[in-house]
Design a protein around this motif. Sequence first.
Motif, PDB file in Angstrom:
ATOM      1  N   SER A  32       0.814  -1.219   0.000  1.00  0.00           N
ATOM      2  CA  SER A  32       0.000   0.000   0.000  1.00  0.00           C
ATOM      3  C   SER A  32       0.848   1.270   0.000  1.00  0.00           C
ATOM      4  N   VAL A  33       2.108   1.168   0.391  1.00  0.00           N
ATOM      5  CA  VAL A  33       2.965   2.353   0.376  1.00  0.00           C
ATOM      6  C   VAL A  33       3.861   2.396  -0.863  1.00  0.00           C
ATOM      7  N   ALA A  39       9.277  -6.678  -5.348  1.00  0.00           N
ATOM      8  CA  ALA A  39      10.043  -6.272  -4.170  1.00  0.00           C
ATOM      9  C   ALA A  39       9.392  -6.799  -2.902  1.00  0.00           C
ATOM     10  N   TYR A  40       8.065  -6.787  -2.868  1.00  0.00           N
ATOM     11  CA  TYR A  40       7.332  -7.298  -1.704  1.00  0.00           C
ATOM     12  C   TYR A  40       7.620  -8.780  -1.512  1.00  0.00           C
ATOM     13  N   THR A  41       7.492  -9.556  -2.586  1.00  0.00           N
ATOM     14  CA  THR A  41       7.734 -11.003  -2.513  1.00  0.00           C
ATOM     15  C   THR A  41       9.180 -11.279  -2.116  1.00  0.00           C
ATOM     16  N   ASP A  42      10.116 -10.554  -2.722  1.00  0.00           N
ATOM     17  CA  ASP A  42      11.531 -10.737  -2.375  1.00  0.00           C
ATOM     18  C   ASP A  42      11.781 -10.413  -0.906  1.00  0.00           C
ATOM     19  N   GLY A  43      11.162  -9.339  -0.422  1.00  0.00           N
ATOM     20  CA  GLY A  43      11.323  -8.943   0.975  1.00  0.00           C
ATOM     21  C   GLY A  43      10.770  -9.976   1.931  1.00  0.00           C
ATOM     22  N   MET A  44       9.591 -10.496   1.625  1.00  0.00           N
ATOM     23  CA  MET A  44       9.000 -11.521   2.481  1.00  0.00           C
ATOM     24  C   MET A  44       9.852 -12.790   2.478  1.00  0.00           C
ATOM     25  N   ASP A  45      10.375 -13.160   1.314  1.00  0.00           N
ATOM     26  CA  ASP A  45      11.244 -14.332   1.232  1.00  0.00           C
ATOM     27  C   ASP A  45      12.510 -14.124   2.064  1.00  0.00           C
TER      28      ASP A  45
END
Length: 94
Positions: A32-33, A39-45
Amino acid sequence: MITKAMAQELGPKGVRVNSINPGPVRTGFLRSVGLSATAYTDGMDRFKEFTLLKFIAEPVEIANLASFLASNDARNMTGSIVVSDTGSMCLSKM
C-alpha cells in the motif's frame, strides 16, 4: 511493563490484560505504500530466512491468537506477553 501494570490494576475488577508481540506478518501494508509486487515477494522471502520456522505469519494466525486470549479458554491468563514471531532472530543481520 504496561501489560503487567494494567493487569495488576484491572485484575481485581475482573478485567484480563494480555499483549501479543508479533514478529513479521504478511500484510498488504508494504504494497500500500508503493512497494512493487516483486520487491514485496523478495522482501517476504528474505524475512522468512531470519525466522526459525522459515515462514512469515499470516494475519489470521495473529487474529486467532487474539481470539483465544479474549475467550474463556484463556480465563486464567492475565499480565501475559505472548510472543508470536515464528522464532524471529535478530533482523539486524539483514
